[in-house]
Design a protein around this motif. Sequence first.
Motif, PDB file in Angstrom:
ATOM      1  N   CYS A 156      43.576  42.492   3.698  1.00 29.93           N
ATOM      2  CA  CYS A 156      44.950  41.745   3.220  1.00 29.93           C
ATOM      3  C   CYS A 156      45.106  42.217   1.763  1.00 29.93           C
ATOM      4  N   VAL A 157      46.187  41.695   1.201  1.00 24.40           N
ATOM      5  CA  VAL A 157      46.666  41.770  -0.154  1.00 24.40           C
ATOM      6  C   VAL A 157      47.685  40.648  -0.377  1.00 24.40           C
ATOM      7  N   ILE A 158      47.647  40.306  -1.541  1.00 24.53           N
ATOM      8  CA  ILE A 158      48.596  39.134  -1.929  1.00 24.53           C
ATOM      9  C   ILE A 158      49.775  39.828  -2.607  1.00 24.53           C
ATOM     10  N   PRO A 210      52.947  53.252   2.011  1.00 25.25           N
ATOM     11  CA  PRO A 210      51.498  54.000   1.886  1.00 25.25           C
ATOM     12  C   PRO A 210      50.584  53.590   0.958  1.00 25.25           C
ATOM     13  N   LYS A 211      51.050  53.083  -0.307  1.00 23.97           N
ATOM     14  CA  LYS A 211      49.941  52.542  -1.273  1.00 23.97           C
ATOM     15  C   LYS A 211      49.385  51.102  -0.902  1.00 23.97           C
ATOM     16  N   ILE A 212      50.278  50.495  -0.179  1.00 18.63           N
ATOM     17  CA  ILE A 212      49.827  49.270   0.624  1.00 18.63           C
ATOM     18  C   ILE A 212      48.713  49.420   1.160  1.00 18.63           C
ATOM     19  N   LEU A 213      48.896  50.418   2.254  1.00 18.38           N
ATOM     20  CA  LEU A 213      47.808  50.788   3.178  1.00 18.38           C
ATOM     21  C   LEU A 213      46.296  50.951   2.152  1.00 18.38           C
ATOM     22  N   ASN A 214      46.584  51.765   1.201  1.00 17.13           N
ATOM     23  CA  ASN A 214      45.518  52.175   0.216  1.00 17.13           C
ATOM     24  C   ASN A 214      44.924  51.084  -0.367  1.00 17.13           C
ATOM     25  N   LYS A 215      45.688  50.252  -0.771  1.00 19.16           N
ATOM     26  CA  LYS A 215      45.273  49.065  -1.550  1.00 19.16           C
ATOM     27  C   LYS A 215      44.509  48.059  -0.385  1.00 19.16           C
ATOM     28  N   ILE A 216      44.983  47.847   0.703  1.00 17.27           N
ATOM     29  CA  ILE A 216      44.111  47.094   1.689  1.00 17.27           C
ATOM     30  C   ILE A 216      42.769  48.034   1.969  1.00 17.27           C
ATOM     31  N   ALA A 217      42.886  49.213   2.241  1.00 17.82           N
ATOM     32  CA  ALA A 217      41.583  49.797   2.400  1.00 17.82           C
ATOM     33  C   ALA A 217      40.660  49.595   1.221  1.00 17.82           C
ATOM     34  N   LEU A 268      39.426  26.292  11.707  1.00 16.07           N
ATOM     35  CA  LEU A 268      40.660  26.801  11.483  1.00 16.07           C
ATOM     36  C   LEU A 268      40.647  28.165  11.701  1.00 16.07           C
ATOM     37  N   MET A 269      39.948  28.851  11.360  1.00 17.65           N
ATOM     38  CA  MET A 269      39.999  30.411  11.407  1.00 17.65           C
ATOM     39  C   MET A 269      40.052  30.769  12.925  1.00 17.65           C
ATOM     40  N   ASN A 270      39.137  30.062  13.632  1.00 19.97           N
ATOM     41  CA  ASN A 270      39.128  30.538  15.022  1.00 19.97           C
ATOM     42  C   ASN A 270      40.214  29.828  16.118  1.00 19.97           C
ATOM     43  N   LYS A 271      40.528  28.985  15.626  1.00 24.01           N
ATOM     44  CA  LYS A 271      41.443  28.109  16.366  1.00 24.01           C
ATOM     45  C   LYS A 271      42.872  29.054  16.267  1.00 24.01           C
ATOM     46  N   SER A 272      43.393  29.511  14.935  1.00 26.12           N
ATOM     47  CA  SER A 272      44.472  30.232  14.453  1.00 26.12           C
ATOM     48  C   SER A 272      44.267  31.990  14.720  1.00 26.12           C
ATOM     49  N   ARG A 273      42.952  32.314  15.128  1.00 26.59           N
ATOM     50  CA  ARG A 273      42.532  33.587  15.168  1.00 26.59           C
ATOM     51  C   ARG A 273      42.789  34.464  13.923  1.00 26.59           C
ATOM     52  N   ILE A 274      42.423  33.899  12.780  1.00 23.52           N
ATOM     53  CA  ILE A 274      42.811  35.001  11.746  1.00 23.52           C
ATOM     54  C   ILE A 274      41.521  34.901  10.830  1.00 23.52           C
ATOM     55  N   ASN A 275      41.298  35.877   9.998  1.00 26.72           N
ATOM     56  CA  ASN A 275      40.118  35.971   9.390  1.00 26.72           C
ATOM     57  C   ASN A 275      40.260  35.867   7.821  1.00 26.72           C
ATOM     58  N   ILE A 276      41.617  35.411   7.399  1.00 25.74           N
ATOM     59  CA  ILE A 276      41.611  34.889   5.849  1.00 25.74           C
ATOM     60  C   ILE A 276      42.455  33.928   5.727  1.00 25.74           C
ATOM     61  N   LEU A 277      41.993  32.888   4.702  1.00 29.35           N
ATOM     62  CA  LEU A 277      42.705  31.828   4.513  1.00 29.35           C
ATOM     63  C   LEU A 277      42.827  31.847   2.984  1.00 29.35           C
TER      64      LEU A 277
END
Length: 324
Positions: free
Chosen positions: A235-237, A222-229, A292-301
Amino acid sequence: MKSDKQLISFGRGIIKEEISALNKLQKSINSSFSKAINAINKNKGFVIFCGVGKSKLILDKTCGTFQSLGISSYVLDPSQASHGSLGNIRSDDLFIIASNSGETNELLPILKLARENKNVVIGITSGTKSKLAKHSNIKIFYPNVKEAGDANFKSVPTSSTTVLNSLGDALAITIARSRGFTISKFAKAHPGGSIGKSLASVSEIMMTGRQIPYVNANLKFPKILNKIASAKLGCVIVKMKNSSKLGFLTDGDCARAAKKFKNLQEVTAKQFMTKNPKYIDENLKIPQALKLMNKSRINILLVKSKGKFKGICSLHSVLEFLQK
């Protein structure tokens, strides 16, 4: 001349004639060229370009190339020289003066001042016995080429300006090469526009320090969701106790975890994080990061600097930068 075939043929003929002129220029390059390069490299002041008419227009472009490569230079308009502009010239400046015939009268006051100041003059002309050649310390002669087209166009500068333009490029790029020019230096000279954007690295746009959302490995779902939001990055590290390694969690990971685990209230970050995330180097160019983002279909590097985690590069920051 009416048919498309005739128009195409004529256009190709013009280009062929200019190619012929460039072939003659290539063969004419000799020790005067290397002398000019060495003189410019030894010069402590500005490189001052000077020409009249079409020659000035070509030199404007050459000067721009010099400047973009880190060579201090500017263009002096001969028509303004008698109205105070000559007062800006210093004894350690160097002139590059171009005239097809070498007999342009507007250049004489500048040549006179250069002689009195003992400025080095690099004269570029096809007139081997011209006034410009006579008053130049270094003489670069290019072939007396035929202007492109038939007799109706013999007075229209075409082949001669193509030759001057190419010669200017040859000087600029050779000087830059001799000075150990690198693409990073070029990028610094082009912070804006498409050139600067194509050469900019992710280090210029990545989020670092307090901008990065961290959670510990034992934090519950639950707290992970709050942090991401709250971070608004999607994302989070994940920091792991007694380890320099980092984990990575995205909102996509959370959605998959919701389907996998029954008691989400007790699920911790370390149970569904990516344990060995992929990294990019901070010197990666921004367009390459987007690819690279488009190829891997990701939004974060995730970004590393000298082997250590440094920051986050998001798709949003990439697109914002490229669309400026």
